[in-house]
Enzyme design. Structure first.
Site, PDB file in Angstrom:
ATOM      1  N   ASP A  37       0.892  -1.285   0.071  1.00  0.00           N
ATOM      2  CA  ASP A  37      -0.148  -0.018  -0.118  1.00  0.00           C
ATOM      3  C   ASP A  37       0.871   1.333  -0.007  1.00  0.00           C
ATOM      4  O   ASP A  37       1.907   1.018   0.540  1.00  0.00           O
ATOM      5  CB  ASP A  37      -0.646  -0.002   1.126  1.00  0.00           C
ATOM      6  CG  ASP A  37      -1.693   1.204   1.567  1.00  0.00           C
ATOM      7  OD1 ASP A  37      -2.113   1.782   0.618  1.00  0.00           O
ATOM      8  OD2 ASP A  37      -1.565   1.755   2.750  1.00  0.00           O
ATOM      9  N   ASP A  39      -0.246   5.136   1.161  1.00  0.00           N
ATOM     10  CA  ASP A  39      -0.364   6.033   2.141  1.00  0.00           C
ATOM     11  C   ASP A  39      -0.344   5.177   3.229  1.00  0.00           C
ATOM     12  O   ASP A  39      -1.018   4.369   3.454  1.00  0.00           O
ATOM     13  CB  ASP A  39      -1.701   6.934   1.960  1.00  0.00           C
ATOM     14  CG  ASP A  39      -1.593   7.997   0.922  1.00  0.00           C
ATOM     15  OD1 ASP A  39      -0.754   8.772   0.973  1.00  0.00           O
ATOM     16  OD2 ASP A  39      -2.537   7.850   0.013  1.00  0.00           O
TER      17      ASP A  39
HETATM   18  O1  M1P Z   1      -4.538   5.027   0.482  1.00  0.00           O
HETATM   19  C1  M1P Z   1      -5.662   5.348   1.600  1.00  0.00           C
HETATM   20  C2  M1P Z   1      -6.194   6.730   0.820  1.00  0.00           C
HETATM   21  O2  M1P Z   1      -5.624   7.662   0.669  1.00  0.00           O
HETATM   22  C3  M1P Z   1      -6.113   8.829   0.383  1.00  0.00           C
HETATM   23  O3  M1P Z   1      -7.013   9.250   1.190  1.00  0.00           O
HETATM   24  P1  M1P Z   1      -7.191  10.421   2.037  1.00  0.00           P
HETATM   25  O4  M1P Z   1      -6.752  11.640   1.145  1.00  0.00           O
HETATM   26  O5  M1P Z   1      -8.610  10.655   2.707  1.00  0.00           O
HETATM   27  O6  M1P Z   1      -6.223  10.480   2.994  1.00  0.00           O
HETATM   28  C4  M1P Z   1      -6.777   8.789  -0.974  1.00  0.00           C
HETATM   29  O7  M1P Z   1      -5.868   8.516  -2.090  1.00  0.00           O
HETATM   30  C5  M1P Z   1      -7.707   7.486  -1.064  1.00  0.00           C
HETATM   31  O8  M1P Z   1      -8.090   7.337  -2.443  1.00  0.00           O
HETATM   32  C6  M1P Z   1      -6.893   6.001  -0.430  1.00  0.00           C
HETATM   33  O9  M1P Z   1      -8.051   5.194  -0.557  1.00  0.00           O
END
Ligand code: M1P
Length: 253
Positions: A37, A39
């Site tokens: 993953d 983020d």
């Molecule tokens: O990877 C998790 C999520 O990261 C982002 O979410 P947020 O902007 O709410 O922190 C987005 O890229 C989302 O699409 C993705 O699932």
């Protein structure tokens, strides 16, 4: 490794680009695919990867086949994973999956994919967008910014505060949401309004939730590497996924 702890090399320092990777079958541990993953796993949310993380991945790539699987579109993932002086991210990883695999690369070559709008159709999508914007207009939250709906190839991303929120505003919204359940209440309203759309709602990040056809979650990426348990075309006997939030998703049907 906590991505926040990793030291950052000055961005001006030139670095060698990744040399040609050895074929999958000749990795030190063949038949193993590790998917990551983005983020909260390879990077802090919406921030850049560290050199230490890229070095770790480079070393891992000598052992096994590696890939990233991000919810964001490829340009956003590039902003996070692409450091100056490095080869393009779709060649630094064996597999690159943006939008959960709706945009897919293998060894730098793009693979065929579908689209959310093609699947749902314009009329249904328009009804969805109107409901979302109306719902957000009725919310009472401390801060509102811009880009409340982000249209992507494989999904739409809905954010009550807006995707233009700063890092600080993100953290504050996340805390506010924990107390007031803004996103989960919103998702319940959408499920009630569109019970027959066959959509899945995933609250994976800090300020938004993703909306996509049932089955088009991060497991969608596996369609490119494995079909119904038969290892095609690369012959993986083990596929490992590393992610920070591995909750069940909510489906409208
Ligand atoms: O990877 C998790 C999520 O990261 C982002 O979410 P947020 O902007 O709410 O922190 C987005 O890229 C989302 O699409 C993705 O699932």
């Amino acid at each position: 490794m906590d991505p926040n702890d990793a030291p950052r090399r000055p961005s001006t320092l030139p670095r060698a680009t990744m040399s040609s990777p050895v074929p999958f079958a000749e990795r030190k541990q063949p038949g193993i695919l590790c998917l990551f993953d983005v983020d909260g796993t390879l990077t802090p949310a919406r921030q850049q990867v560290s050199d230490a993380m890229l070095d770790t991945l480079k070393a891992l790539r000598e052992q096994v086949v590696i890939g990233f699987v991000g919810g964001s579109d490829l340009s956003k993932i590039r902003e996070q994973l692409q450091l100056p002086g490095h080869a393009d991210i779709v060649t630094q990883f064996d597999y690159g999956f943006a939008e959960n695999g709706l945009t897919a690369y293998r060894m730098g070559e793009q693979l065929a994919s579908q689209s959310f709008i093609g699947w749902l159709g314009e009329d249904k999508y328009k009804a969805f967008v109107k409901f979302v914007l109306h719902y957000i207009s009725q919310l009472d939250i401390p801060v509102m910014r811009g880009t409340f709906i982000e249209f992507r190839r494989g999904m739409v991303n809905v954010s009550p505060i807006g995707r233009n929120a700063s890092v600080q505003e993100r953290h504050e919204f996340e805390q506010f949401d924990k107390q007031h359940n803004i996103r989960s209440t919103f998702v319940e309203a959408l499920k009630k309004q569109f019970p027959d759309y066959g959509l899945t709602y995933s609250i994976g990040g800090q300020i938004s939730f993703d909306v996509f056809p049932a089955g088009w979650d991060k497991t969608y990426a596996l369609r490119h590497v494995d079909e119904k348990g038969r290892a095609l075309p690369d012959g993986f006997r083990e596929i490992h996924f590393f992610g920070d939030k591995t909750f069940p998703v909510c489906t409208s049907d």
